[in-house]
Design an enzyme around this catalytic site. Sequence first.
Site, PDB file in Angstrom:
ATOM      1  N   LYS A 195      92.517  77.333  47.650  1.00 53.10           N
ATOM      2  CA  LYS A 195      92.162  77.364  49.086  1.00 53.10           C
ATOM      3  C   LYS A 195      93.409  77.735  49.911  1.00 53.10           C
ATOM      4  O   LYS A 195      93.327  78.512  50.866  1.00 53.10           O
ATOM      5  CB  LYS A 195      91.616  76.005  49.550  1.00 53.10           C
ATOM      6  CG  LYS A 195      90.259  75.631  48.991  1.00 53.10           C
ATOM      7  CD  LYS A 195      89.120  76.542  49.415  1.00 53.10           C
ATOM      8  CE  LYS A 195      88.746  76.444  50.873  1.00 53.10           C
ATOM      9  NZ  LYS A 195      87.530  77.228  51.200  1.00 53.10           N
ATOM     10  N   TYR A 230      92.152  73.520  42.826  1.00 54.07           N
ATOM     11  CA  TYR A 230      91.252  73.761  43.961  1.00 54.07           C
ATOM     12  C   TYR A 230      92.063  73.986  45.243  1.00 54.07           C
ATOM     13  O   TYR A 230      91.895  75.005  45.929  1.00 54.07           O
ATOM     14  CB  TYR A 230      90.289  72.579  44.152  1.00 54.07           C
ATOM     15  CG  TYR A 230      89.616  72.556  45.514  1.00 54.07           C
ATOM     16  CD1 TYR A 230      88.695  73.540  45.882  1.00 54.07           C
ATOM     17  CD2 TYR A 230      89.935  71.569  46.463  1.00 54.07           C
ATOM     18  CE1 TYR A 230      88.093  73.525  47.132  1.00 54.07           C
ATOM     19  CE2 TYR A 230      89.332  71.551  47.709  1.00 54.07           C
ATOM     20  CZ  TYR A 230      88.408  72.531  48.046  1.00 54.07           C
ATOM     21  OH  TYR A 230      87.819  72.529  49.288  1.00 54.07           O
ATOM     22  N   THR A 290      90.273  73.537  54.023  1.00 53.81           N
ATOM     23  CA  THR A 290      90.312  72.103  53.752  1.00 53.81           C
ATOM     24  C   THR A 290      91.669  71.503  54.094  1.00 53.81           C
ATOM     25  O   THR A 290      92.688  72.201  54.086  1.00 53.81           O
ATOM     26  CB  THR A 290      90.017  71.870  52.248  1.00 53.81           C
ATOM     27  OG1 THR A 290      90.266  70.508  51.933  1.00 53.81           O
ATOM     28  CG2 THR A 290      90.909  72.723  51.354  1.00 53.81           C
ATOM     29  N   ASP A 291      91.683  70.198  54.343  1.00 57.30           N
ATOM     30  CA  ASP A 291      92.965  69.512  54.583  1.00 57.30           C
ATOM     31  C   ASP A 291      93.779  69.376  53.299  1.00 57.30           C
ATOM     32  O   ASP A 291      94.974  69.077  53.348  1.00 57.30           O
ATOM     33  CB  ASP A 291      92.736  68.135  55.225  1.00 57.30           C
ATOM     34  CG  ASP A 291      91.912  67.170  54.379  1.00 57.30           C
ATOM     35  OD1 ASP A 291      91.448  67.561  53.287  1.00 57.30           O
ATOM     36  OD2 ASP A 291      91.724  66.013  54.817  1.00 57.30           O
ATOM     37  N   GLU A 292      93.141  69.608  52.133  1.00 60.84           N
ATOM     38  CA  GLU A 292      93.865  69.425  50.871  1.00 60.84           C
ATOM     39  C   GLU A 292      95.016  70.414  50.695  1.00 60.84           C
ATOM     40  O   GLU A 292      95.893  70.197  49.863  1.00 60.84           O
ATOM     41  CB  GLU A 292      92.909  69.540  49.674  1.00 60.84           C
ATOM     42  CG  GLU A 292      91.822  68.496  49.719  1.00 60.84           C
ATOM     43  CD  GLU A 292      91.164  68.218  48.384  1.00 60.84           C
ATOM     44  OE1 GLU A 292      91.658  68.667  47.343  1.00 60.84           O
ATOM     45  OE2 GLU A 292      90.139  67.526  48.401  1.00 60.84           O
TER      46      GLU A 292
HETATM   47  P1  NAD Z   1      79.499  73.390  47.931  1.00 62.93           P
HETATM   48  O1  NAD Z   1      80.121  73.432  46.587  1.00 62.93           O
HETATM   49  O2  NAD Z   1      78.478  72.359  48.236  1.00 62.93           O
HETATM   50  O3  NAD Z   1      78.815  74.806  48.247  1.00 62.93           O
HETATM   51  C1  NAD Z   1      79.441  76.020  47.946  1.00 62.93           C
HETATM   52  C2  NAD Z   1      78.404  77.127  48.069  1.00 62.93           C
HETATM   53  O4  NAD Z   1      79.044  78.368  47.775  1.00 62.93           O
HETATM   54  C3  NAD Z   1      77.232  76.989  47.087  1.00 62.93           C
HETATM   55  O5  NAD Z   1      76.003  77.232  47.744  1.00 62.93           O
HETATM   56  C4  NAD Z   1      77.504  78.063  46.050  1.00 62.93           C
HETATM   57  O6  NAD Z   1      76.326  78.592  45.447  1.00 62.93           O
HETATM   58  C5  NAD Z   1      78.238  79.104  46.874  1.00 62.93           C
HETATM   59  N1  NAD Z   1      79.113  79.940  46.046  1.00 62.93           N
HETATM   60  C6  NAD Z   1      80.005  79.516  45.116  1.00 62.93           C
HETATM   61  N2  NAD Z   1      80.607  80.569  44.516  1.00 62.93           N
HETATM   62  C7  NAD Z   1      80.081  81.687  45.103  1.00 62.93           C
HETATM   63  C8  NAD Z   1      80.310  83.072  44.922  1.00 62.93           C
HETATM   64  N3  NAD Z   1      81.186  83.527  44.020  1.00 62.93           N
HETATM   65  N4  NAD Z   1      79.627  83.940  45.700  1.00 62.93           N
HETATM   66  C9  NAD Z   1      78.724  83.496  46.617  1.00 62.93           C
HETATM   67  N5  NAD Z   1      78.455  82.183  46.809  1.00 62.93           N
HETATM   68  C10 NAD Z   1      79.135  81.288  46.064  1.00 62.93           C
HETATM   69  O7  NAD Z   1      80.716  73.336  48.947  1.00 62.93           O
HETATM   70  P2  NAD Z   1      80.858  72.563  50.337  1.00 62.93           P
HETATM   71  O8  NAD Z   1      81.290  71.170  50.060  1.00 62.93           O
HETATM   72  O9  NAD Z   1      79.660  72.807  51.158  1.00 62.93           O
HETATM   73  O10 NAD Z   1      82.109  73.321  50.952  1.00 62.93           O
HETATM   74  C11 NAD Z   1      81.927  74.512  51.716  1.00 62.93           C
HETATM   75  C12 NAD Z   1      83.277  75.006  52.179  1.00 62.93           C
HETATM   76  O11 NAD Z   1      83.910  74.002  52.973  1.00 62.93           O
HETATM   77  C13 NAD Z   1      84.250  75.317  51.041  1.00 62.93           C
HETATM   78  O12 NAD Z   1      84.982  76.470  51.398  1.00 62.93           O
HETATM   79  C14 NAD Z   1      85.154  74.100  50.981  1.00 62.93           C
HETATM   80  O13 NAD Z   1      86.432  74.437  50.486  1.00 62.93           O
HETATM   81  C15 NAD Z   1      85.197  73.705  52.444  1.00 62.93           C
HETATM   82  N6  NAD Z   1      85.429  72.266  52.710  1.00 62.93           N
HETATM   83  C16 NAD Z   1      84.655  71.313  52.097  1.00 62.93           C
HETATM   84  C17 NAD Z   1      84.849  69.964  52.423  1.00 62.93           C
HETATM   85  C18 NAD Z   1      84.015  68.879  51.799  1.00 62.93           C
HETATM   86  O14 NAD Z   1      84.311  67.686  52.013  1.00 62.93           O
HETATM   87  N7  NAD Z   1      82.960  69.183  51.062  1.00 62.93           N
HETATM   88  C19 NAD Z   1      85.832  69.613  53.359  1.00 62.93           C
HETATM   89  C20 NAD Z   1      86.618  70.626  53.942  1.00 62.93           C
HETATM   90  C21 NAD Z   1      86.389  71.952  53.629  1.00 62.93           C
HETATM   91  O1  DAU Z   2      89.534  66.698  51.899  1.00 62.32           O
HETATM   92  C1  DAU Z   2      88.563  67.688  51.863  1.00 62.32           C
HETATM   93  C2  DAU Z   2      88.069  67.845  50.448  1.00 62.32           C
HETATM   94  O2  DAU Z   2      87.287  66.694  50.153  1.00 62.32           O
HETATM   95  C3  DAU Z   2      87.250  69.112  50.223  1.00 62.32           C
HETATM   96  O3  DAU Z   2      88.072  70.227  50.433  1.00 62.32           O
HETATM   97  C4  DAU Z   2      86.676  69.152  48.810  1.00 62.32           C
HETATM   98  O4  DAU Z   2      85.835  70.279  48.663  1.00 62.32           O
HETATM   99  C5  DAU Z   2      85.865  67.890  48.590  1.00 62.32           C
HETATM  100  O5  DAU Z   2      85.392  67.856  47.262  1.00 62.32           O
HETATM  101  C6  DAU Z   2      86.704  66.637  48.875  1.00 62.32           C
HETATM  102  O6  DAU Z   2      87.732  66.456  47.865  1.00 62.32           O
HETATM  103  P1  DAU Z   2      88.079  65.013  47.262  1.00 62.32           P
HETATM  104  O7  DAU Z   2      88.697  65.201  45.950  1.00 62.32           O
HETATM  105  O8  DAU Z   2      88.795  64.166  48.252  1.00 62.32           O
HETATM  106  O9  DAU Z   2      86.553  64.429  47.155  1.00 62.32           O
HETATM  107  P2  DAU Z   2      85.824  63.625  45.993  1.00 62.32           P
HETATM  108  O10 DAU Z   2      84.515  63.184  46.566  1.00 62.32           O
HETATM  109  O11 DAU Z   2      85.821  64.348  44.708  1.00 62.32           O
HETATM  110  O12 DAU Z   2      86.740  62.339  45.815  1.00 62.32           O
HETATM  111  C7  DAU Z   2      86.991  61.455  46.893  1.00 62.32           C
HETATM  112  C8  DAU Z   2      87.903  60.351  46.379  1.00 62.32           C
HETATM  113  O13 DAU Z   2      87.173  59.553  45.436  1.00 62.32           O
HETATM  114  C9  DAU Z   2      89.120  60.859  45.634  1.00 62.32           C
HETATM  115  O14 DAU Z   2      90.217  59.996  45.887  1.00 62.32           O
HETATM  116  C10 DAU Z   2      88.710  60.761  44.161  1.00 62.32           C
HETATM  117  C11 DAU Z   2      87.799  59.556  44.149  1.00 62.32           C
HETATM  118  N1  DAU Z   2      86.726  59.583  43.124  1.00 62.32           N
HETATM  119  C12 DAU Z   2      85.927  60.686  43.059  1.00 62.32           C
HETATM  120  C13 DAU Z   2      84.939  60.776  42.106  1.00 62.32           C
HETATM  121  C14 DAU Z   2      84.067  62.013  42.014  1.00 62.32           C
HETATM  122  C15 DAU Z   2      86.533  58.497  42.271  1.00 62.32           C
HETATM  123  O15 DAU Z   2      87.242  57.472  42.370  1.00 62.32           O
HETATM  124  N2  DAU Z   2      85.547  58.582  41.336  1.00 62.32           N
HETATM  125  C16 DAU Z   2      84.749  59.683  41.205  1.00 62.32           C
HETATM  126  O16 DAU Z   2      83.875  59.695  40.297  1.00 62.32           O
END
Ligand code: NAD
Ligand code: DAU
Length: 348
Positions: free
Chosen positions: A160, A156, A131-133
């Site tokens: 990562k 988190y 992730t970019d975080e």
């Molecule tokens: P998600 O939470 O929707 O899905 C995670 C999946 O991993 C689920 O299916 C869960 O059951 C499985 N999982 C969790 N713990 C596990 C374990 N111990 N063993 C096996 N499986 C397990 O997550 P996502 O949003 O699809 O993110 C997927 C990946 O991409 C993550 O590594 C996250 O850090 C990365 N990522 C997410 C975003 C985003 O915006 N969602 C952006 C950049 C990177």
């Molecule tokens: O940047 C990549 C990341 O983006 C991924 O690595 C993470 O897995 C993914 O969850 C996401 O993280 P963020 O914290 O940026 O996403 P989230 O959707 O939780 O929040 C987006 C923005 O909105 C953040 O500034 C927090 C704000 N927010 C979020 C929630 C859930 C609110 O204002 N209210 C809310 O209820």
Amino acid sequence: MKKILITGGAGFIGSHVVRRFVTKYPAYQIFNLDALTYAGNLENIADIEQSLNYTFIKGDIVDADFVNQLFQKHQFDGVIHLAAESHVDRSITDPLAFVKTNVIGTMNLLNAAKTIWAASFEGKRFYHVSTDEVYGSLGTTGLFTETTPYDPNSPYSASKASSDHFVRAYGETYGLPYVITNCSNNYGPNHFPEKLIPLFINNIITNKSLPVYGDGNYTRDWLYVIDHAIAIDLVFHKGHNHETYNIGGFNEWRNIDLVKLLCQKMDAKLGRASGTSEQLITYVKDRPGHDLRYAIDASKINTTLGWKPSVTFEEGLEQTIDWFLANEEWLKNVTSGEYSKYYEKQYS
Ligand code: NAD
Ligand code: DAU
């Protein structure tokens, strides 16, 4: 035939990656390993579950013995590792769960891959999805590049960042052939409604308040999930070993502007008078350690591999809203049970 292990393939991004690999590469054998936590849902990939080149395995990457046996049994050629605890707010209330899955789980996969590939790394690849975080927070200007120093602020992002470091360390120390991508915020179909966009879509549908953290001036760079899956496919096949690629949407939005856009679009789709959903906006207590701004410089993957987003934000958001409106049953299923307890704890 290549045997590829995809972890976390029942989750949001993983399900799109699994679908792409199963349907686009019939000669590959795709194994989807997922623990089916609250975020994992086999409904996300119901359309491909009967495919001949697809196998689902329920299991936990934190269990080293299980992971080792799985690798011994199937002798995977490649790993695309997405399984993770992924929600920042949950990491604030339960950081250890993030260390277990994101750090220990990744370590277990690295060790298992290193062991079965000991004879030769030729043709093998460990792809770590990050992730970019990990780069921390930007001020009002600038972009994250692949050389931006790591500076994670949430449990988190710290977990990562730690896993990224271990992947690189295994590359340097043992020669493990790896690639890492660091992607910005995804959105799209199957997004779990704990994250901003799907949470707010669900709350608009059900007429619940829209909890905007702090002043709403936080900024994120949004990418349509299928474009992330396309990028992962490209990097897996064409990326260079021991390289990192940033992936982003070239698409920055202040939260409050995005929420207002979503409200307008939802009002139009639901046949409600313009301005109806905006009345649901409620400013609530800020997230502790809230990163001000993320924005990716995706020029490396663009110039070296030719990737860029295939849809505009306008198109992606339309498709996302349409998907949620057409899949209200999916939404109802994932928001029943445990979800309501989480919601109560997080937002009461
Ligand atoms: P998600 O939470 O929707 O899905 C995670 C999946 O991993 C689920 O299916 C869960 O059951 C499985 N999982 C969790 N713990 C596990 C374990 N111990 N063993 C096996 N499986 C397990 O997550 P996502 O949003 O699809 O993110 C997927 C990946 O991409 C993550 O590594 C996250 O850090 C990365 N990522 C997410 C975003 C985003 O915006 N969602 C952006 C950049 C990177
Ligand atoms: O940047 C990549 C990341 O983006 C991924 O690595 C993470 O897995 C993914 O969850 C996401 O993280 P963020 O914290 O940026 O996403 P989230 O959707 O939780 O929040 C987006 C923005 O909105 C953040 O500034 C927090 C704000 N927010 C979020 C929630 C859930 C609110 O204002 N209210 C809310 O209820």
